[in-house]
Design an enzyme around this catalytic site. Structure first.
Site, PDB file in Angstrom:
ATOM      1  N   CYS A  18      -8.085   5.232   1.296  1.00  0.00           N
ATOM      2  CA  CYS A  18      -8.711   5.738   0.097  1.00  0.00           C
ATOM      3  C   CYS A  18      -8.709   4.639  -1.150  1.00  0.00           C
ATOM      4  O   CYS A  18      -7.661   4.503  -1.330  1.00  0.00           O
ATOM      5  CB  CYS A  18      -8.224   6.873  -0.421  1.00  0.00           C
ATOM      6  SG  CYS A  18      -8.198   7.891   1.510  1.00  0.00           S
ATOM      7  N   GLU A  30     -10.662   1.084   5.225  1.00  0.00           N
ATOM      8  CA  GLU A  30     -10.851   1.597   6.363  1.00  0.00           C
ATOM      9  C   GLU A  30     -12.168   2.449   6.680  1.00  0.00           C
ATOM     10  O   GLU A  30     -13.246   3.122   5.574  1.00  0.00           O
ATOM     11  CB  GLU A  30      -9.550   2.797   6.134  1.00  0.00           C
ATOM     12  CG  GLU A  30      -9.323   3.432   7.889  1.00  0.00           C
ATOM     13  CD  GLU A  30      -7.659   4.848   7.341  1.00  0.00           C
ATOM     14  OE1 GLU A  30      -8.438   5.667   6.951  1.00  0.00           O
ATOM     15  OE2 GLU A  30      -7.295   4.018   7.265  1.00  0.00           O
TER      16      GLU A  30
END
Length: 519
Positions: free
Chosen positions: A375, A409
Site C-alpha cells: 500500500c 502490488e
C-alpha cells in the site's frame, strides 16, 4: 414532496453537482441509502462512472425526479433438482462458459497474456531526437527477451559514452546493422501470435505479468477481491477526521468502531494514531503520550524529511491504527488486522512540535512476486507537492540496497497509477538522455541494464516505453525515438521536481526474513 417519497435505494436519476470548473452538471447517480435528519430526507448517491470518493449525501432539491429510473426487480430463478442456489443453464450462461473455455485454449491466449517464448539474441534499438520515416511497429520484444537499445540524441553526440553491458549479456548481444541483415531471425512457431505494439491501457498496466489479475494472496496480501463489497462498505462512514493541525474528509469506508462513526469529528493523535471520541479525550491523551515521532527506527533524514521503518509485529497497535487511517483514502485494498507480515515506512515532516506524518508505504517482509510496495498513500493535505514521487523513489532506493528489482502490488488506484507512470517515465528518460555517443556510434543500453540501474522491474520498463510510445521498428531494428516535445516536457518536469532522495542519507541494512523463524 410526495414524489420524493418514491425515491428508494437502487433508484437512478440525474443529480446536481459542481465539476472542477465549478459549473453545474447533472450526472446519472444511484441512490445507495436514504436517511431522515430533522424531518428532512437525505440521499447517499454514487455518481455512475465516477470514483467512489465523490459519493455524498444530497438534499432532495438536487435530484431530477423527472428522469427517475426505478430499480429493476430481480426475477426469481427456478431451482434445479430442488437444490437451493442451483440454476438451470441458460443460453447466455452457456455462451459465457464457452468463451471462458476458449480463453484457455493455447491458440487464443487472453488479452495481455504473455506467451512463453525461447530467449532470442538481443535486438538493437536506437533512440533519435528526430522521428525518421518509420513503418508501423509489428511487435514489441517480449518480456523474456534481452533487448538492447541504441540511444542517439543528436544534441549529445559530442561527448562519447557507452554504458557497460552485463557480463551475462555480452555473449547474447549481436552486432545489428541498420538494415538488419546481421540480426538473427527466429522462425515463427505455429499457433503463436505476436502482440501488436500499442500504448498500454490502464487495465493492461495494472494486470499481473501474465495479463490476468490474480485472486488475492492469503500470505498477507492487502488486495481487495471485492467479494465482501456490500452496501455498508460502499458508503463513507466517517464524516471528518482531525489529525494534528489538519481536518481530513475521508474518501471511503474504514472499519473504525461502530460507536465512533456517528460522531461529527473523529480525533486522532498524530503521533501514535490512536482514535478518540472527543477533543477533551484527545487533550487528556496527549498529556500521557510520550511519542513525538512514529515508533521504530529512523533510517533516513535530510532537511525536515525523515523516514521511519516500523515492524508490523513489534508495533502492532500503531500499524493497525495506520491501516485504519489509510483505508479512509484507499478503496482497492482490504484491511487485515494481522500486520505481522508487513513492514511500514512512514515519511514525516519535522518541526518544533515533532515529526508529523505525511504519508507511508507498506511492503511484505517476504514477497514471492518481487513486490516492493503493498500500500502507498500520501495524506490529502500533502498531495500535489511531490511527496508521492518521493515515497516511490524511496521504495526503489530500498530495493537497490537489497539488490533486487521491485514492482508495486497490483491493482493500483487511479492516483497511484498516475504517480507510478510519471515516476517510471521520468526515471527512464533521465537515463536515456544522459547517454553519450562513443566514437560516433550510437550509445547502446539494454532493457536489463535500465532495470538494474533503476531497480524497476523489466516488465514495468517495457510498459513505460510502450506508454510513452517511444518504441518504433525501423529498417529491421527496434529504435527508441525521443521527440523534441518529450525532451522538453521531461526537462520541464524535472525542473519542478525539487524533492529527491539522497542515497547518502539512507542508513538501512536489509534483513533476510526467510531465515527468521517467525519474523
Amino acid at each position: 414532496m410526495a414524489d420524493t417519497l418514491e425515491v428508494i435505494e437502487g433508484c437512478r436519476l440525474p443529480v446536481l453537482r459542481k465539476n472542477q470548473e465549478n459549473e453545474d452538471e447533472w450526472p446519472l447517480a444511484e441512490i445507495l441509502s436514504v436517511k431522515e435528519v430533522a424531518s428532512r430526507k437525505l440521499y447517499y448517491v454514487h455518481y455512475i462512472d465516477f470514483n467512489k470518493r465523490l459519493d455524498e449525501w444530497v438534499t432532495p432539491d438536487r435530484l431530477d425526479l423527472k428522469k427517475l429510473q426505478l430499480p429493476k426487480k430481480e426475477a426469481k430463478t427456478p431451482t434445479k433438482n430442488g437444490l437451493p442456489g442451483s440454476r438451470p443453464s441458460s443460453p447466455e450462461r452457456d455462451v459465457r462458459k464457452s468463451l471462458d473455455l476458449s480463453l484457455q485454449t493455447p491458440t487464443a491466449p487472453p488479452r495481455g497474456k504473455t506467451v512463453p517464448t525461447p530467449k532470442r539474441k538481443a535486438e538493437s534499438v536506437s533512440l533519435t531526437t528526430q522521428v525518421p520515416p518509420v513503418t508501423s511497429v509489428p511487435s514489441l520484444p517480449g518480456s523474456t527477451e534481452v533487448t538492447q537499445a541504441s540511444v542517439y540524441p543528436s544534441a549529445r553526440d559530442s561527448n562519447a559514452f557507452t554504458p557497460k553491458s552485463n557480463s551475462r549479456d555480452d555473449h547474447d548481444q549481436l552486432s545489428v546493422t541498420t538494415n538488419g541483415t546481421s540480426r538473427r531471425l527466429i522462425p515463427s512457431q505455429p499457433g503463436r501470435k505476436r502482440k501488436a505494439n500499442c500504448v498500454g491501457t490502464d487495465e493492461d498496466s495494472q494486470d499481473s505479468s501474465d495479463g490476468i489479475p490474480s485472486a488475492p494472496r492469503m500470505t498477507g496480501s492487502l488486495v481487495s477481491d471485492r467479494s465482501h463489497d456490500d452496501i455498508i462498505t460502499r458508503m463513507k462512514n466517517i464524516d471528518c477526521i482531525e489529525l494534528g493541525r489538519h481536518r481530513l474528509k475521508p474518501w471511503y469506508f474504514s472499519p473504525y468502531p461502530q460507536e465512533l462513526t456517528a460522531l461529527p469529528i473523529l480525533y486522532l493523535c498524530e503521533f501514535c494514531l490512536k482514535y478518540l471520541k472527543s477533543l477533551k479525550c484527545l487533550q487528556r491523551h496527549l498529556t500521557k503520550c510520550n511519542l513525538r515521532h512514529p515508533p521504530g527506527n529512523e533510517i533516513y533524514r535530510k532537511g525536515t524529511i525523515s523516514f521511519f521503518e516500523i515492524d508490523g509485529r513489534k508495533n502492532k497497535t500503531y500499524s493497525q491504527n495506520l491501516c485504519l487511517l489509510a483505508k479512509c483514502f484507499l478503496d482497492h485494498k482490504t484491511l487485515y488486522y494481522d500486520t505481522d507480515p508487513f513492514l511500514f515506512y512512514v515519511m514525516t515532516e519535522y518541526d518544533s512540535k515533532g515529526f508529523h506524518i505525511v504519508g507511508y508505504f507498506s511492503k511484505e517482509k517476504e514477497s514471492t512476486e518481487d513486490y516492493n510496495v503493498a500500500c502507498i498513500l500520501t495524506l490529502p493535505p500533502y498531495q500535489r507537492r511531490g511527496y508521492g514521487k518521493l515515497l516511490i523513489e524511496f521504495s526503489y532506493e530500498l530495493s537497490k540496497v537489497e539488490g533486487k528489482t521491485g514492482t508495486p502490488e497490483k491493482p493500483l488506484s487511479d492516483l497511484g497509477l498516475l504517480s507510478y507512470r510519471s515516476y517510471w517515465s521520468q526515471t527512464i528518460l533521465e537515463i536515456l538522455m544522459d547517454l553519450k555517443s562513443d566514437n560516433g556510434e550510437r550509445p547502446q543500453i539494454t532493457i536489463n541494464e535500465i532495470s538494474e540501474i533503476t531497480s524497476v522491474k523489466k516488465e514495468d520498463v517495457i510498459s513505460t516505453l510502450q506508454y510513452l510510445n517511444l518504441i518504433n521498428y525501423y529498417k529491421g531494428q527496434y529504435i527508441l525515438t525521443l521527440s523534441e516535445d518529450i525532451v522538453e516536457g521531461h526537462e520541464r518536469a524535472m525542473h519542478k521536481r525539487h524533492l529527491r532522495i539522497d542515497p547518502k542519507c539512507l542508513h538501512f541494512t536489509p534483513k533476510d526474513w526467510s531465515k527468521r523463524g517467525k519474523w
